[in-house]
Every structure is written in C-alpha cells, then in structure tokens.
Motif scaffolding. Structure first.
Motif, PDB file in Angstrom:
ATOM      1  N   ILE A   1       0.831  -1.205   0.000  1.00  0.00           N
ATOM      2  CA  ILE A   1       0.000   0.000   0.000  1.00  0.00           C
ATOM      3  C   ILE A   1       0.865   1.254   0.000  1.00  0.00           C
ATOM      4  N   GLU A   2       0.250   2.362  -0.356  1.00  0.00           N
ATOM      5  CA  GLU A   2       0.866   3.686  -0.204  1.00  0.00           C
ATOM      6  C   GLU A   2       0.317   4.270   1.095  1.00  0.00           C
ATOM      7  N   LEU A   3       1.198   4.500   2.071  1.00  0.00           N
ATOM      8  CA  LEU A   3       0.785   4.980   3.393  1.00  0.00           C
ATOM      9  C   LEU A   3       1.226   6.430   3.547  1.00  0.00           C
ATOM     10  N   LEU A   4       0.247   7.328   3.633  1.00  0.00           N
ATOM     11  CA  LEU A   4       0.504   8.764   3.690  1.00  0.00           C
ATOM     12  C   LEU A   4       0.333   9.296   5.107  1.00  0.00           C
ATOM     13  N   SER A   5       1.080  10.332   5.423  1.00  0.00           N
ATOM     14  CA  SER A   5       0.837  11.054   6.671  1.00  0.00           C
ATOM     15  C   SER A   5      -0.320  12.018   6.422  1.00  0.00           C
ATOM     16  N   PRO A   6      -1.313  12.047   7.296  1.00  0.00           N
ATOM     17  CA  PRO A   6      -2.437  12.956   7.069  1.00  0.00           C
ATOM     18  C   PRO A   6      -2.002  14.408   7.244  1.00  0.00           C
ATOM     19  N   PRO A   7      -2.422  15.310   6.348  1.00  0.00           N
ATOM     20  CA  PRO A   7      -2.032  16.702   6.483  1.00  0.00           C
ATOM     21  C   PRO A   7      -2.584  17.349   7.756  1.00  0.00           C
ATOM     22  N   GLU A   8      -3.775  16.941   8.162  1.00  0.00           N
ATOM     23  CA  GLU A   8      -4.399  17.430   9.403  1.00  0.00           C
ATOM     24  C   GLU A   8      -4.876  16.212  10.191  1.00  0.00           C
ATOM     25  N   PRO A   9      -4.029  15.661  11.062  1.00  0.00           N
ATOM     26  CA  PRO A   9      -4.374  14.405  11.740  1.00  0.00           C
ATOM     27  C   PRO A   9      -5.731  14.413  12.443  1.00  0.00           C
ATOM     28  N   LYS A  10      -6.126  15.524  13.025  1.00  0.00           N
ATOM     29  CA  LYS A  10      -7.389  15.553  13.780  1.00  0.00           C
ATOM     30  C   LYS A  10      -8.607  15.305  12.888  1.00  0.00           C
ATOM     31  N   GLU A  11      -8.447  15.487  11.579  1.00  0.00           N
ATOM     32  CA  GLU A  11      -9.579  15.266  10.679  1.00  0.00           C
ATOM     33  C   GLU A  11      -9.957  13.798  10.545  1.00  0.00           C
ATOM     34  N   LEU A  12      -9.069  12.900  10.972  1.00  0.00           N
ATOM     35  CA  LEU A  12      -9.367  11.468  10.886  1.00  0.00           C
ATOM     36  C   LEU A  12     -10.091  10.960  12.139  1.00  0.00           C
ATOM     37  N   ARG A  13     -10.438  11.859  13.026  1.00  0.00           N
ATOM     38  CA  ARG A  13     -11.116  11.472  14.262  1.00  0.00           C
ATOM     39  C   ARG A  13     -12.566  11.096  13.982  1.00  0.00           C
ATOM     40  N   ASN A  14     -12.918   9.855  14.324  1.00  0.00           N
ATOM     41  CA  ASN A  14     -14.318   9.486  14.149  1.00  0.00           C
ATOM     42  C   ASN A  14     -15.062   9.674  15.463  1.00  0.00           C
ATOM     43  N   VAL A  15     -16.383   9.785  15.347  1.00  0.00           N
ATOM     44  CA  VAL A  15     -17.243  10.129  16.476  1.00  0.00           C
ATOM     45  C   VAL A  15     -18.216   8.975  16.686  1.00  0.00           C
ATOM     46  N   ASN A  16     -18.059   8.270  17.812  1.00  0.00           N
ATOM     47  CA  ASN A  16     -18.782   7.015  18.032  1.00  0.00           C
ATOM     48  C   ASN A  16     -19.746   6.999  19.200  1.00  0.00           C
ATOM     49  N   THR A  17     -19.645   7.963  20.118  1.00  0.00           N
ATOM     50  CA  THR A  17     -20.471   7.930  21.323  1.00  0.00           C
ATOM     51  C   THR A  17     -21.196   9.267  21.490  1.00  0.00           C
ATOM     52  N   PRO A  18     -22.260   9.302  22.301  1.00  0.00           N
ATOM     53  CA  PRO A  18     -22.939  10.583  22.553  1.00  0.00           C
ATOM     54  C   PRO A  18     -21.998  11.649  23.131  1.00  0.00           C
ATOM     55  N   GLU A  19     -21.054  11.228  23.964  1.00  0.00           N
ATOM     56  CA  GLU A  19     -20.111  12.187  24.552  1.00  0.00           C
ATOM     57  C   GLU A  19     -19.193  12.771  23.473  1.00  0.00           C
ATOM     58  N   GLU A  20     -18.696  11.893  22.589  1.00  0.00           N
ATOM     59  CA  GLU A  20     -17.848  12.362  21.487  1.00  0.00           C
ATOM     60  C   GLU A  20     -18.648  13.264  20.547  1.00  0.00           C
ATOM     61  N   ARG A  21     -19.922  12.938  20.351  1.00  0.00           N
ATOM     62  CA  ARG A  21     -20.782  13.756  19.495  1.00  0.00           C
ATOM     63  C   ARG A  21     -20.939  15.158  20.074  1.00  0.00           C
ATOM     64  N   ALA A  22     -21.195  15.243  21.375  1.00  0.00           N
ATOM     65  CA  ALA A  22     -21.364  16.552  22.021  1.00  0.00           C
ATOM     66  C   ALA A  22     -20.092  17.388  21.889  1.00  0.00           C
ATOM     67  N   ALA A  23     -18.955  16.743  22.109  1.00  0.00           N
ATOM     68  CA  ALA A  23     -17.675  17.454  21.974  1.00  0.00           C
ATOM     69  C   ALA A  23     -17.452  17.917  20.542  1.00  0.00           C
ATOM     70  N   ALA A  24     -17.775  17.057  19.574  1.00  0.00           N
ATOM     71  CA  ALA A  24     -17.585  17.404  18.163  1.00  0.00           C
ATOM     72  C   ALA A  24     -18.487  18.566  17.770  1.00  0.00           C
ATOM     73  N   GLU A  25     -19.734  18.541  18.212  1.00  0.00           N
ATOM     74  CA  GLU A  25     -20.663  19.642  17.885  1.00  0.00           C
ATOM     75  C   GLU A  25     -20.139  20.950  18.433  1.00  0.00           C
ATOM     76  N   GLN A  26     -19.588  20.898  19.644  1.00  0.00           N
ATOM     77  CA  GLN A  26     -19.048  22.115  20.246  1.00  0.00           C
ATOM     78  C   GLN A  26     -17.843  22.628  19.450  1.00  0.00           C
ATOM     79  N   GLU A  27     -16.945  21.727  19.092  1.00  0.00           N
ATOM     80  CA  GLU A  27     -15.745  22.117  18.329  1.00  0.00           C
ATOM     81  C   GLU A  27     -16.096  22.666  16.962  1.00  0.00           C
ATOM     82  N   LEU A  28     -17.078  22.047  16.313  1.00  0.00           N
ATOM     83  CA  LEU A  28     -17.419  22.449  14.939  1.00  0.00           C
ATOM     84  C   LEU A  28     -18.195  23.775  14.874  1.00  0.00           C
ATOM     85  N   THR A  29     -18.729  24.233  16.004  1.00  0.00           N
ATOM     86  CA  THR A  29     -19.446  25.512  16.009  1.00  0.00           C
ATOM     87  C   THR A  29     -18.556  26.669  16.441  1.00  0.00           C
ATOM     88  N   ARG A  30     -17.322  26.362  16.805  1.00  0.00           N
ATOM     89  CA  ARG A  30     -16.397  27.428  17.207  1.00  0.00           C
ATOM     90  C   ARG A  30     -15.984  28.269  16.022  1.00  0.00           C
TER      91      ARG A  30
END
Length: 195
Positions: free
Chosen positions: A166-195
């Motif tokens: 495979i071709e394995l790349l370093s992500p230009p913005e690592p935080k963009e690969l963060r997935n959101v799986n729980t209600p707590e993670e969802r609440a945090a993501a909503e807060q971050e995305l509205t900033r």
C-alpha cells in the motif's frame, strides 16, 4: 496502462450501537452525515454510492444512491466487498460516515497522492500509526486480496492493509481522521465544529 475510474463509497451500514442512534443521520454541517460525506466524495468521484444494510436501503435521503451489502455481517469489509462486486474494475474511495472533521483538502491530498499500482492508498492513523481503512482508496487489485484474506478468516480491513503493498501517507491534518462514536464524542464534536 489506464488508471481505473475512482468511485465513491460512504460506509453507513453500521448499527451505531455505541452512539445509540444512527451515525449516518446525525447533522454536523446542515446535512446528515450520509449526505455530507457523499457531497465530499462527489468532488472527486463521478459516481457515489452509500453502503447500507438491505433493511436501510429505502431510508436514504433523496439524491443518494444506496448500495445494499451483499456480504452480510462483515462490518466495513462487507461494504467494500459489495462495492467491488458491483464494479470490480473501479477503484473505490471509501469514507466512513462518522468523520465530521474530514475536509475536502485532506481528501484532495489522498486523491492527489494516489498510487494505482499499489493495492490501496491510505493515511497512517495519528493514534496508533496503523493504516486507516475507512479513509482509503482501494484499487481493483485489492478485491482478490480481500476475498483471499476473508477465506482465511480475516474480516478486518486494517489487517488487509497492514499485510499488503500500500501507499501509506501522513495525514495533512491528523485531527480530521477522528471518528465520532459515542454521545459524549458527538457533544464534543458539535461544540468544536461551532467554534
């Protein structure tokens, strides 16, 4: 040699058990995540499908094309294999629907650095250094390899990437690969995305 056409696949067939509600139906950007992810893919792919369980196919928003899983009970691998069954000659740019931080720029980096002669082009996970199978371009040659590994009892797409060329790349913005799986993670993501 011609480069295989790049098709898009939104993985939205999971049961979202940790989230307690369908992750594909969550809204972070004014659209549900199936629509938002499909719109991101449409910038790079002439054809975008949404991988769903057969019982979800009738529940897609207008404008989205479902691709019901034909390989059942295999999680994300079932969606990828079902896409290859639908078009084995295409490369599939696969995105999970639970990546609300992912942007066009990061996808463009992946597509620009695509290596069609390899089995896949993917990012190195910023959390464990392993390949990130749910933000990956799977080339047509990976279909046979995935089927072979499945016949040996492996249904983890990450293991398939680890054990392949495979071709394995370093992500230009690592935080963009963060997935959101729980209600707590969802609440945090909503807060971050509205900033």
């Amino acid at each position: 040699m011609a480069v295989p056409v790049l098709r898009g696949l939104v993985l939205a067939g999971g049961r979202s058990e940790r989230m307690l509600t369908d992750k594909g139906k969550l809204h972070y950007h004014g659209l549900d995540q199936r629509q938002h992810t499909a719109a991101l893919l449409a910038e790079f792919c002439p054809d975008v499908r949404v991988s769903v369980r057969p019982d979800q196919a009738a529940d897609l928003p207008a404008g989205l094309t479902g691709l019901p899983d034909t390989f059942l009970g295999l999680g994300p691998l079932g969606g990828v294999l079902s896409a290859f069954q639908a078009d084995p000659n295409a490369a599939w740019l696969v995105l999970a629907c639970d990546l609300p931080f992912l942007t066009r720029d990061t996808l463009e980096h992946l597509v620009t650095n695509r290596q069609p002669a390899r089995m896949a082009t993917t990012f190195r996970s910023p959390w464990d250094e392993f390949p990130e199978p749910l933000v990956t371009i799977w080339e047509p040659r990976s279909y046979g390899q995935l089927l072979r590994l499945l016949s040996l009892g492996y249904s983890c797409p990450r293991k398939a990437l680890i054990n392949s060329d495979i071709e394995l790349l370093s992500p230009p913005e690592p935080k963009e690969l963060r997935n959101v799986n729980t209600p707590e993670e969802r609440a945090a993501a909503e807060q971050e995305l509205t900033r």
